[in-house]
Design a protein around this motif. Structure first.
Motif, PDB file in Angstrom:
ATOM      1  N   GLN A   1       2.386   1.664  -3.441  1.00 52.52           N
ATOM      2  CA  GLN A   1       1.395   2.139  -4.409  1.00 52.52           C
ATOM      3  C   GLN A   1       1.070   3.615  -4.171  1.00 52.52           C
ATOM      4  O   GLN A   1       0.892   4.379  -5.118  1.00 52.52           O
ATOM      5  CB  GLN A   1       0.111   1.297  -4.326  1.00 52.52           C
ATOM      6  CG  GLN A   1       0.281  -0.133  -4.790  1.00 52.52           C
ATOM      7  CD  GLN A   1       0.701  -0.243  -6.243  1.00 52.52           C
ATOM      8  OE1 GLN A   1       0.411   0.614  -7.072  1.00 52.52           O
ATOM      9  NE2 GLN A   1       1.419  -1.312  -6.556  1.00 52.52           N
ATOM     10  N   ARG A   2       1.009   4.017  -2.894  1.00 53.63           N
ATOM     11  CA  ARG A   2       0.730   5.420  -2.577  1.00 53.63           C
ATOM     12  C   ARG A   2       1.860   6.309  -3.087  1.00 53.63           C
ATOM     13  O   ARG A   2       1.625   7.328  -3.736  1.00 53.63           O
ATOM     14  CB  ARG A   2       0.561   5.601  -1.066  1.00 53.63           C
ATOM     15  CG  ARG A   2       0.176   7.021  -0.656  1.00 53.63           C
ATOM     16  CD  ARG A   2       0.115   7.171   0.853  1.00 53.63           C
ATOM     17  NE  ARG A   2       1.395   6.967   1.498  1.00 53.63           N
ATOM     18  CZ  ARG A   2       2.380   7.875   1.549  1.00 53.63           C
ATOM     19  NH1 ARG A   2       2.231   9.047   0.979  1.00 53.63           N
ATOM     20  NH2 ARG A   2       3.510   7.607   2.170  1.00 53.63           N
ATOM     21  N   LYS A   3       3.095   5.896  -2.817  1.00 57.44           N
ATOM     22  CA  LYS A   3       4.236   6.691  -3.278  1.00 57.44           C
ATOM     23  C   LYS A   3       4.310   6.704  -4.801  1.00 57.44           C
ATOM     24  O   LYS A   3       4.655   7.723  -5.398  1.00 57.44           O
ATOM     25  CB  LYS A   3       5.536   6.147  -2.685  1.00 57.44           C
ATOM     26  CG  LYS A   3       5.690   6.482  -1.224  1.00 57.44           C
ATOM     27  CD  LYS A   3       7.026   6.046  -0.687  1.00 57.44           C
ATOM     28  CE  LYS A   3       7.154   6.436   0.779  1.00 57.44           C
ATOM     29  NZ  LYS A   3       8.461   6.088   1.316  1.00 57.44           N
TER      30      LYS A   3
ATOM     31  N   ALA B   1       1.764   6.464  -6.832  1.00 61.06           N
ATOM     32  CA  ALA B   1       0.707   7.367  -7.294  1.00 61.06           C
ATOM     33  C   ALA B   1       1.124   8.821  -7.095  1.00 61.06           C
ATOM     34  O   ALA B   1       0.874   9.669  -7.959  1.00 61.06           O
ATOM     35  CB  ALA B   1      -0.592   7.075  -6.547  1.00 61.06           C
ATOM     36  N   GLU B   2       1.765   9.108  -5.967  1.00 61.91           N
ATOM     37  CA  GLU B   2       2.224  10.475  -5.720  1.00 61.91           C
ATOM     38  C   GLU B   2       3.275  10.886  -6.740  1.00 61.91           C
ATOM     39  O   GLU B   2       3.248  11.998  -7.250  1.00 61.91           O
ATOM     40  CB  GLU B   2       2.805  10.597  -4.313  1.00 61.91           C
ATOM     41  CG  GLU B   2       1.778  10.619  -3.216  1.00 61.91           C
ATOM     42  CD  GLU B   2       2.416  10.675  -1.834  1.00 61.91           C
ATOM     43  OE1 GLU B   2       3.666  10.722  -1.741  1.00 61.91           O
ATOM     44  OE2 GLU B   2       1.669  10.674  -0.849  1.00 61.91           O
TER      45      GLU B   2
ATOM     46  N   ARG C   1       0.837  -1.211   0.000  1.00 59.13           N
ATOM     47  CA  ARG C   1       0.000   0.000   0.000  1.00 59.13           C
ATOM     48  C   ARG C   1       0.868   1.255   0.000  1.00 59.13           C
ATOM     49  O   ARG C   1       0.596   2.205  -0.738  1.00 59.13           O
ATOM     50  CB  ARG C   1      -0.928   0.007   1.214  1.00 59.13           C
ATOM     51  CG  ARG C   1      -2.124  -0.907   1.106  1.00 59.13           C
ATOM     52  CD  ARG C   1      -3.137  -0.651   2.219  1.00 59.13           C
ATOM     53  NE  ARG C   1      -2.560  -0.768   3.546  1.00 59.13           N
ATOM     54  CZ  ARG C   1      -2.501  -1.879   4.259  1.00 59.13           C
ATOM     55  NH1 ARG C   1      -2.988  -2.997   3.771  1.00 59.13           N
ATOM     56  NH2 ARG C   1      -1.967  -1.882   5.473  1.00 59.13           N
ATOM     57  N   GLU C   2       1.903   1.253   0.814  1.00 58.55           N
ATOM     58  CA  GLU C   2       2.807   2.404   0.880  1.00 58.55           C
ATOM     59  C   GLU C   2       3.497   2.618  -0.472  1.00 58.55           C
ATOM     60  O   GLU C   2       3.616   3.744  -0.949  1.00 58.55           O
ATOM     61  CB  GLU C   2       3.851   2.185   1.983  1.00 58.55           C
ATOM     62  CG  GLU C   2       4.769   3.348   2.206  1.00 58.55           C
ATOM     63  CD  GLU C   2       4.092   4.562   2.797  1.00 58.55           C
ATOM     64  OE1 GLU C   2       4.653   5.665   2.646  1.00 58.55           O
ATOM     65  OE2 GLU C   2       3.004   4.436   3.390  1.00 58.55           O
TER      66      GLU C   2
END
Length: 110
Positions: A58-60, A62-63, A55-56
């Motif tokens: 994927q979040r990074k 996406a950012e 999740r981390e």
């Protein structure tokens, strides 16, 4: 009588040995159950950790993709502004440059 006593003692020893085997087997089974439970808990924790890391990531990701899009847009705007300034500067000196070329081309030196 000693024969009966000996026989009774042997029976007691056999019974004690069987009881000891049952105790050892029960302890072994309990140990295996604890190990299995610990393994399942460890696998569950590993799965949770992997999910958290994913999740981390994927979040990074996406950012960074979002930032990349914003950076591209910002760079395009900056480029357009610079191109506009260059064109404006070229238009200002275009006449002078043409006159200078004409002067050098038409001047004959001996």
């Amino acid at each position: 009588m000693t024969s009966n006593r000996g026989q009774g003692g042997i029976q007691q020893l056999l019974a004690a040995e069987q009881e000891a085997q049952h105790i050892v087997a029960a302890a072994r089974n309990a140990k295996m159950a604890r190990l299995k439970q610990a393994k399942e808990e460890a696998e569950r924790e590993i799965a949770e950790y992997r999910a958290q890391v994913e999740r981390e990531f994927q979040r990074k990701l996406a950012e960074s993709v979002g930032d990349s899009g914003a950076n591209v847009k910002r760079l395009e705007q900056e480029t357009e502004v610079k191109i506009h300034h260059l064109k404006a500067g070229a238009e200002k000196i275009q006449y002078d440059v043409v006159q200078m070329f004409l002067k050098h081309v038409t001047t004959v030196k001996n």
